[in-house]
Design an enzyme around this catalytic site. Sequence first.
Site, PDB file in Angstrom:
ATOM      1  N   ASN A 197      17.467 -13.711  -3.121  1.00 38.89           N
ATOM      2  CA  ASN A 197      18.864 -14.024  -1.745  1.00 38.89           C
ATOM      3  C   ASN A 197      19.079 -15.693  -1.918  1.00 38.89           C
ATOM      4  O   ASN A 197      20.321 -16.111  -1.397  1.00 38.89           O
ATOM      5  CB  ASN A 197      17.455 -13.747  -1.095  1.00 38.89           C
ATOM      6  CG  ASN A 197      16.726 -12.830  -0.935  1.00 38.89           C
ATOM      7  OD1 ASN A 197      15.484 -12.992  -0.029  1.00 38.89           O
ATOM      8  ND2 ASN A 197      17.581 -12.059  -0.675  1.00 38.89           N
TER       9      ASN A 197
ATOM     10  N   ARG B 170      15.195 -21.451   6.002  1.00 37.63           N
ATOM     11  CA  ARG B 170      15.466 -21.201   4.044  1.00 37.63           C
ATOM     12  C   ARG B 170      16.844 -21.855   4.181  1.00 37.63           C
ATOM     13  O   ARG B 170      16.578 -21.823   2.613  1.00 37.63           O
ATOM     14  CB  ARG B 170      15.452 -19.356   4.428  1.00 37.63           C
ATOM     15  CG  ARG B 170      14.588 -18.676   4.256  1.00 37.63           C
ATOM     16  CD  ARG B 170      14.496 -17.780   3.665  1.00 37.63           C
ATOM     17  NE  ARG B 170      14.495 -17.388   2.251  1.00 37.63           N
ATOM     18  CZ  ARG B 170      14.784 -16.746   1.775  1.00 37.63           C
ATOM     19  NH1 ARG B 170      14.944 -14.752   2.216  1.00 37.63           N
ATOM     20  NH2 ARG B 170      14.885 -16.315  -0.018  1.00 37.63           N
TER      21      ARG B 170
ATOM     22  N   ARG C 252      21.410  -9.958   8.608  1.00 40.84           N
ATOM     23  CA  ARG C 252      21.637 -11.538   7.428  1.00 40.84           C
ATOM     24  C   ARG C 252      22.463 -11.687   7.038  1.00 40.84           C
ATOM     25  O   ARG C 252      23.089 -13.212   7.640  1.00 40.84           O
ATOM     26  CB  ARG C 252      20.125 -11.254   6.552  1.00 40.84           C
ATOM     27  CG  ARG C 252      19.485 -11.037   6.522  1.00 40.84           C
ATOM     28  CD  ARG C 252      17.913 -12.174   7.285  1.00 40.84           C
ATOM     29  NE  ARG C 252      16.800 -12.443   7.609  1.00 40.84           N
ATOM     30  CZ  ARG C 252      15.989 -12.469   7.059  1.00 40.84           C
ATOM     31  NH1 ARG C 252      16.364 -12.901   5.594  1.00 40.84           N
ATOM     32  NH2 ARG C 252      14.467 -12.183   6.446  1.00 40.84           N
TER      33      ARG C 252
ATOM     34  N   HIS D 139      17.847  -5.846   4.347  1.00 32.14           N
ATOM     35  CA  HIS D 139      18.659  -6.825   3.435  1.00 32.14           C
ATOM     36  C   HIS D 139      19.467  -5.188   2.710  1.00 32.14           C
ATOM     37  O   HIS D 139      18.438  -4.422   2.772  1.00 32.14           O
ATOM     38  CB  HIS D 139      18.287  -7.953   2.164  1.00 32.14           C
ATOM     39  CG  HIS D 139      18.226  -8.736   2.521  1.00 32.14           C
ATOM     40  ND1 HIS D 139      16.767 -10.200   1.982  1.00 32.14           N
ATOM     41  CD2 HIS D 139      18.788  -9.866   3.537  1.00 32.14           C
ATOM     42  CE1 HIS D 139      17.394 -10.981   2.458  1.00 32.14           C
ATOM     43  NE2 HIS D 139      18.363 -11.180   3.040  1.00 32.14           N
TER      44      HIS D 139
ATOM     45  N   ASP E  12      19.224  -4.610  -0.448  1.00 33.91           N
ATOM     46  CA  ASP E  12      18.459  -4.370  -1.546  1.00 33.91           C
ATOM     47  C   ASP E  12      16.598  -3.676  -0.899  1.00 33.91           C
ATOM     48  O   ASP E  12      15.768  -3.442  -1.774  1.00 33.91           O
ATOM     49  CB  ASP E  12      18.116  -5.553  -2.645  1.00 33.91           C
ATOM     50  CG  ASP E  12      17.105  -6.252  -1.762  1.00 33.91           C
ATOM     51  OD1 ASP E  12      16.863  -6.664  -0.831  1.00 33.91           O
ATOM     52  OD2 ASP E  12      16.828  -7.587  -2.906  1.00 33.91           O
TER      53      ASP E  12
ATOM     54  N   ALA F 284       5.601 -10.361   2.785  1.00 37.70           N
ATOM     55  CA  ALA F 284       6.905 -11.382   3.663  1.00 37.70           C
ATOM     56  C   ALA F 284       7.989 -10.405   3.164  1.00 37.70           C
ATOM     57  O   ALA F 284       9.009 -11.061   3.784  1.00 37.70           O
ATOM     58  CB  ALA F 284       6.566 -12.272   2.840  1.00 37.70           C
TER      59      ALA F 284
ATOM     60  N   CYS G  31      13.484  -8.521  -4.440  1.00 37.09           N
ATOM     61  CA  CYS G  31      13.549  -9.711  -4.450  1.00 37.09           C
ATOM     62  C   CYS G  31      13.217 -10.450  -5.225  1.00 37.09           C
ATOM     63  O   CYS G  31      13.423 -11.779  -4.415  1.00 37.09           O
ATOM     64  CB  CYS G  31      12.965  -9.563  -2.962  1.00 37.09           C
ATOM     65  SG  CYS G  31      13.028  -8.009  -1.424  1.00 37.09           S
TER      66      CYS G  31
END
Length: 263
Positions: free
Chosen positions: A68, A87, A134, A163, A165, A251, A257
Amino acid sequence: MQLLMCPPSYYGIEYEINPWMKRSRQSDAGLAMRQWSELRRVLAEKLPAEIHLIDAKPGLPDMVFTANAGVVWQNKFIVSNFRHEVRRGEAAHFAEWFRARGYEVIHLPQDYFFEGEGDLLRCGESWFAGYHIRSDMVAHQRVAEIIDGEILSLELTSGWFYHLDTCFCPLSERAALYYPPAFDAYAQAVLENRIPVLIPVPAQEAERFACNAVVGGKNVVMNTGCPVVRGKLDELGFNVFETPLDEFLKAGGSAKCLTLIIG
């Protein structure tokens, strides 16, 4: 293949920004470190990949999810603009790491949300990007200008697969895994028209993040518990290496990720 990883030194469920995250269901720090270390070993030995490390920073529990951080393109590093404030502190540390190694660090306008390789993946000559949850479509347009290539934006429809992915995994120039319910009808049609061999993943294995795998040539590293997908990959001639990553599922993350492709 070169990958960037970050040890889970400060990893934990400190907030809730996707449906997987529950502060009442904490991760086990010791087990998380062992699972991450085993993933690192498997990636290094089986892909094989050269693993680069960035130091974890206190107060940034999700920094472990390096995918990310941004996107590497040639000698450029396009830094993410995280949608969630919790984040955003990660970006400066990743930018510093790449700048120190001679990359040109590129920042998008602050109001263009973009979460790096989590939402931008290449399959053959085509770039696919997830948006709505996102990342923003307008950010895709700016990134397309930087990489001088077409980006096909795909609308994601489920908070569980927030996401790209988490629900899409390019396997080769002609093949990919995907979880159809994570995309709107138009996005499904785009994928079907562009990718000759598109393999649907069953719901139970999508929830084990079967699509969140790391692919290097004919080798695939993924979470355990995905026998249907493993069978399909075996039929296509891939070598599949499974390693448990349940502490990171808490998470909303898994093998992909935890890695950022940097070369």
